[in-house]
Design a protein around this motif. Structure first.
Motif, PDB file in Angstrom:
ATOM      1  N   GLY A 217      -6.850   0.908 -17.340  1.00 25.67           N
ATOM      2  CA  GLY A 217      -5.455   1.235 -17.601  1.00 25.67           C
ATOM      3  C   GLY A 217      -4.786   2.009 -16.489  1.00 25.67           C
ATOM      4  N   ALA A 218      -5.063   3.310 -16.404  1.00 26.86           N
ATOM      5  CA  ALA A 218      -4.404   4.164 -15.415  1.00 26.86           C
ATOM      6  C   ALA A 218      -4.738   3.759 -13.992  1.00 26.86           C
ATOM      7  CB  ALA A 218      -4.797   5.624 -15.655  1.00 26.86           C
ATOM      8  N   THR A 219      -5.940   3.235 -13.774  1.00 26.26           N
ATOM      9  CA  THR A 219      -6.337   2.856 -12.414  1.00 26.26           C
ATOM     10  C   THR A 219      -5.468   1.724 -11.875  1.00 26.26           C
ATOM     11  OG1 THR A 219      -8.052   1.509 -13.490  1.00 26.26           O
ATOM     12  CG2 THR A 219      -8.728   3.629 -12.577  1.00 26.26           C
ATOM     13  N   THR A 220      -5.226   0.690 -12.681  1.00 28.05           N
ATOM     14  CA  THR A 220      -4.394  -0.419 -12.210  1.00 28.05           C
ATOM     15  C   THR A 220      -2.907  -0.069 -12.253  1.00 28.05           C
ATOM     16  OG1 THR A 220      -4.477  -1.351 -14.456  1.00 28.05           O
ATOM     17  CG2 THR A 220      -6.052  -2.192 -12.841  1.00 28.05           C
ATOM     18  N   TYR A 221      -2.531   0.887 -13.107  1.00 24.99           N
ATOM     19  CA  TYR A 221      -1.129   1.315 -13.141  1.00 24.99           C
ATOM     20  C   TYR A 221      -0.766   2.106 -11.888  1.00 24.99           C
ATOM     21  CZ  TYR A 221       3.113   3.695 -14.769  1.00 24.99           C
ATOM     22  OH  TYR A 221       4.403   4.179 -14.885  1.00 24.99           O
ATOM     23  N   LEU A 222      -1.685   2.910 -11.412  1.00 27.34           N
ATOM     24  CA  LEU A 222      -1.401   3.761 -10.253  1.00 27.34           C
ATOM     25  C   LEU A 222      -1.725   3.093  -8.926  1.00 27.34           C
ATOM     26  CD1 LEU A 222      -2.822   7.123 -11.666  1.00 27.34           C
ATOM     27  CD2 LEU A 222      -0.421   6.580 -11.294  1.00 27.34           C
ATOM     28  N   ALA A 223      -2.687   2.181  -8.901  1.00 27.87           N
ATOM     29  CA  ALA A 223      -3.154   1.606  -7.635  1.00 27.87           C
ATOM     30  C   ALA A 223      -3.002   0.089  -7.642  1.00 27.87           C
ATOM     31  CB  ALA A 223      -4.609   1.988  -7.390  1.00 27.87           C
ATOM     32  N   ASP A 224      -2.587  -0.447  -6.528  1.00 26.05           N
ATOM     33  CA  ASP A 224      -2.410  -1.895  -6.350  1.00 26.05           C
ATOM     34  C   ASP A 224      -3.717  -2.483  -5.833  1.00 26.05           C
ATOM     35  OD1 ASP A 224      -1.326  -4.411  -6.077  1.00 26.05           O
ATOM     36  OD2 ASP A 224      -0.447  -3.986  -4.110  1.00 26.05           O
TER      37      ASP A 224
END
Length: 650
Positions: free
Chosen positions: A531-538
Motif C-alpha cells: 500500500g504505502a510503498t507503491t503510493y509513495l514510490a514509483d
C-alpha cells in the motif's frame, strides 16, 4: 536522486489545504440542505404507517384523510314546455390537499438538534485523535492500516494514467475489493488532485450522512429527540465510526448504502399494493433498485443482503421485481468480473480469491466447513459482541411476532433481514483485521434492535409508572444491558488502539515507501505489503502476497507457491531487492542476502513488527547496504535497526 512525476514530495504530508477547505465547505452545505429537507419530508402513508413504527396522526394526516371530494346539492330539473327535462351534472370541487407550511427556524432546530449534537460529538472525537496522531507522526496524516493506500494508489493511477493497476508499469491488476470506493476516490483525485486527506474527508462525509439518515429514520417514525440521539451516539462508539474514518476505506460508505437499501426495501415490503398510491410504490421500487446496484460493489459481502431481500420479495409474490432486483444488483459484479477476465485476471478480485478459496477448498474438511454452518458457529463463539447481538435479535423477533402476529412489519423485517446477513457473513467472510469487517453487521444490528425496542417504551411519562408497564420495561432494560456489555468491551479495545496504530504504519510502511522513493524508483522490488510503498514510490512491483501480481496469486491458488517459484519469478522479473516479513516467508531463496531489519515497538496494526531487507540480485547487495546506512539517521528513533549495514563499511 531525481524524483519521478508520481513521487509525492514531503511537503504534501497532510493535505492540500484548498481541497480540504472546499470539501468541508461542501459537506457542511450538503448537511444543512439535507437537514432542512428532512424537516420538510413527508410522513409515511397510512399503509406504510401500519408497517412502520406507530405514531400519532398529524394535522396534515387528518386533513388528508377527511378531504373527500365535495358535491354541491343537486338542483331539481326545470320543466318547460319547449325543452325536454334535463338533469344537470353535479359540480365537483377538487379534493382538498393538506397545506404544507414552511418550516420555521425554531421547528428546524427542534427537529434537527439530535443530529447536530451527534455530529458535534463525532467531530470533537476526531479532532482530538487527529491532533494526537499528527503529534506522534511528525505532522503526517497517517491511516491506521496499510490497506487504504492500495485504494489511494489505484485511484491515482486511474485518475492520472487511466490504468486500473498498482503501478504505471502494469496495465491491469485486480487489487481492490471495493471497486466503487476506488472509483469515487479516482473521481476526487481527478477533480481536486492527489491528496493524503481525501479518503479521510470522504469518510467524514459518509459518517455525517449516516448520522443524518439515522436521525431521519427515527424522527419519521416517532423516535426522534433523545432516543434518536442515544442511537446515534451508540453508532459512533459501537461501530466505532472514528476507527472506520481512520482506516480511510470504504466501510463507512458500506454502512450508509446498506442501511438505506434495507430501510427502503423494508418500507416497500410493508406496503399494501391495493391501498397505496401507485406513485409511492413506483418511487420506493426505483429507490431500492438504484441502491441495489451499489450494495455489492462497495463490498462484495453485500450479496448476502441482496439475496435475502430478493427472497422476501419472492415470498411476497413479487417474482418479477425480485428477479429484476437480483439481476440489476448482479450487473456491476458481472461487468467488473468480465472486465478483469478480459484483462487477464479472474472474475473476483485477488484479495477475495486469496482469502476465501485457499482456506476453504484445499481439503474435503475445508469444503464441508465452507458449505456447512460449523465455521459460522465457531466464529460466533470466538466473537461475543456479534453472538450476543444475534441472540438479542432472535429474542426480539419472537417477541415482535407474538405481539403483531405478522412478520410483514418494519421492525420485524429489519430483524429478519439482519439474522441471515449475520450468519452468511460469519460463514463465508469473517471478522477482524482491525475491527472493520464486522462493522456493518454491528451497525445494522444496532439499528434493527433500536427500531424494535422503541415500540416497548411508552410515549408519555405517566405511562412509565403504570403497574403493567414496569415489568416489561425491566425485562427490556435487562436485555439491553446484556447486549451492551460485550460491545462496551469492544469499544474500549478499539478506541485505545486507533491512534497508536497510525504510528505503526508511519514507522514501518511509510518509512519503507520513503526509502524506496529515494533510492529505488523505476526498479523492480519484491514486497508483501504494497500500500504505502507503491503510493509513495514509483517502483516496478513484484507482490509476493499476490494482490498486485496475478502470477503469484495464481500460484497460491494452484498450490505452486514455494521457494523455487519465488526464486524463478524474481529472477525472470529482474528484481533487485526485497522487503518482506520473515514470519510470512520462512523459506526464501538461499541466493538472497539479508542485509538489514527494522523493528517497530508496540505493534498493533502491522502484520509483523519486523521487516527484512534482502539483496535479491547479488550485484545489488553493496548498493542496498550503502542506501540503508545513508537512510538510517532519518528513521524515527523508536525503530530498532539491525543487520549488516549497521556493522560498518560493507
Amino acid at each position: 536522486m531525481k524524483r519521478s512525476r508520481l513521487a509525492l514530495p514531503d511537503e504534501h504530508r497532510t493535505s492540500r489545504i484548498p481541497f480540504v477547505l472546499l470539501t468541508l465547505a461542501a459537506a457542511i452545505g450538503a448537511l444543512l440542505v439535507v437537514l432542512r429537507q428532512a424537516g420538510r419530508g413527508t410522513k409515511p402513508t397510512e399503509t406504510e404507517g401500519r408497517g412502520m413504527m406507530h405514531r400519532a396522526p398529524t394535522v396534515a394526516d387528518v386533513g388528508a384523510q377527511h378531504a373527500a371530494p365535495l358535491q354541491t346539492p343537486q338542483a331539481e330539473p326545470v320543466q318547460t314546455p319547449a325543452l325536454p327535462a334535463q338533469t344537470p351534472k353535479p359540480l365537483r370541487r377538487p379534493a382538498a390537499k393538506p397545506v404544507r407550511k414552511p418550516l420555521t427556524l425554531l421547528e428546524f432546530v427542534r427537529r434537527s438538534w439530535p443530529a447536530a449534537v451527534a455530529i458535534a460529538v463525532l467531530l470533537a472525537i476526531l479532532a482530538a485523535m487527529v491532533n494526537d496522531s499528527l503529534a506522534r507522526n511528525a505532522g503526517h496524516l497517517i491511516y491506521n492500516l496499510d490497506d487504504p493506500y492500495i485504494h489511494m494508489t489505484m485511484a491515482r493511477q486511474f485518475s492520472q494514467h487511466g490504468l486500473w493497476s498498482m503501478t504505471r508499469f502494469e496495465a491491469f491488476t485486480s487489487s481492490t475489493s471495493s471497486p466503487l470506493w476506488t472509483l469515487l476516490l479516482s473521481l476526487v483525485y481527478w477533480i481536486f488532485g492527489v491528496s493524503d486527506a481525501a479518503p479521510f474527508v470522504m469518510n467524514i462525509i459518509c459518517a455525517v450522512l449516516l448520522l443524518i439518515t439515522t436521525h431521519i429514520i427515527f424522527d419519521r417514525f416517532r423516535g426522534g429527540g433523545f432516543y434518536s440521539l442515544a442511537v446515534m451516539i451508540g453508532l459512533i462508539f459501537f461501530i466505532p465510526l472514528p476507527n472506520l474514518i481512520f482506516t480511510g476505506m470504504e466501510h463507512t460508505l458500506q454502512i450508509l448504502i446498506d442501511l438505506l437499501f434495507i430501510y427502503n426495501a423494508v418500507r416497500l415490503l410493508c406496503l399494501n399494493e391495493r391501498e397505496t398510491p401507485r406513485r409511492v410504490i413506483t418511487d420506493l421500487s426505483g429507490r431500492v433498485l438504484f441502491l441495489g446496484l451499489f450494495v455489492p460493489m462497495v463490498r462484495y459481502e453485500g450479496v448476502f443482503i441482496i439475496a435475502f431481500v430478493c427472497a422476501l420479495f419472492l415470498a411476497r409474490g413479487r417474482w418479477a421485481y425480485a428477479l429484476m432486483l437480483g439481476g440489476l444488483s448482479a450487473l456491476p459484479v458481472v461487468f467488473y468480473g468480465f472486465f478483469s477476465v478480459v484483462n487477464g485476471s479472474d472474475w473476483l478480485p485477488n484479495s477475495l480469491m486469496l482469502k476465501v478459496i485457499p482456506q476453504s477448498f484445499s481439503t474435503l474438511d475445508g469444503i464441508i466447513i465452507f458449505l456447512g454452518l460449523s465455521k459460522s458457529m465457531l466464529s460466533y463463539y470466538s466473537y461475543p459482541p456479534l453472538m450476543t447481538l444475534t441472540v438479542g435479535i432472535v429474542i426480539l423477533l419472537f417477541v415482535g411476532y407474538a405481539r403483531r402476529k405478522t412478520l410483514w412489519e418494519a421492525s420485524n423485517l429489519m430483524l429478519l433481514i439482519v439474522i441471515p446477513t449475520f450468519v452468511l457473513h460469519m460463514q463465508f467472510a469473517g471478522v477482524g483485521w482491525f475491527f472493520r469487517y464486522e462493522a456493518y453487521l454491528i451497525a445494522l444490528g444496532v439499528m434493527a434492535i433500536a427500531l424494535s425496542v422503541r415500540d416497548f417504551f411508552p410515549t408519555h411519562f405517566e405511562a412509565w409508572m403504570q403497574r403493567h408497564t414496569v415489568p416489561r420495561l425491566a425485562a427490556m432494560f435487562a436485555l439491553l444491558f446484556v447486549l451492551t456489555l460485550p460491545m462496551l468491551y469492544r469499544v474500549e479495545e478499539v478506541m485505545k488502539k486507533v491512534v497508536p496504530a497510525t504510528t505503526n504504519i508511519y514507522e514501518q510502511q511509510y518509512q519503507m515507501g520513503t526509502f524506496l522513493r529515494e533510492f529505488y524508483e523505476g526498479q523492480r522490488v519484491a514486497l508483501n505489503d504494497i500500500g504505502a510503498t507503491t503510493y509513495l514510490a514509483d517502483i516496478r512491483l513484484l507482490d509476493l502476497y499476490g494482490l498486485g501480481t496475478y502470477e503469484v496469486a495464481t500460484a497460491k491458488l494452484n498450490s505452486d507457491f514455494d521457494v523455487d517459484f519465488i526464486y524463478r519469478i524474481a529472477r525472470e522479473s529482474n528484481t533487485q531487492i526485497a522487503i518482506v516479513y520473515d514470519s510470512w516467508y520462512p523459506d526464501l531463496p538461499e541466493q538472497w542476502a539479508r542485509v538489514g531489519q527494522w523493528t517497530i515497538q508496540n505493534n498493533i496494526s502491522a502484520a509483523s513488527p519486523t521487516v527484512s531487507f534482502y539483496a535479491v540480485d547479488p550485484g545489488a547487495r553493496e548498493a542496498l547496504v550503502n542506501n540503508l546506512r545513508e537512510f538510517a539517521p532519518r528513521l524515527p528513533a523508536t525503530v530498532h535497526q539491525s543487520g549488516v549495514y549497521m556493522q560498518g563499511p560493507a
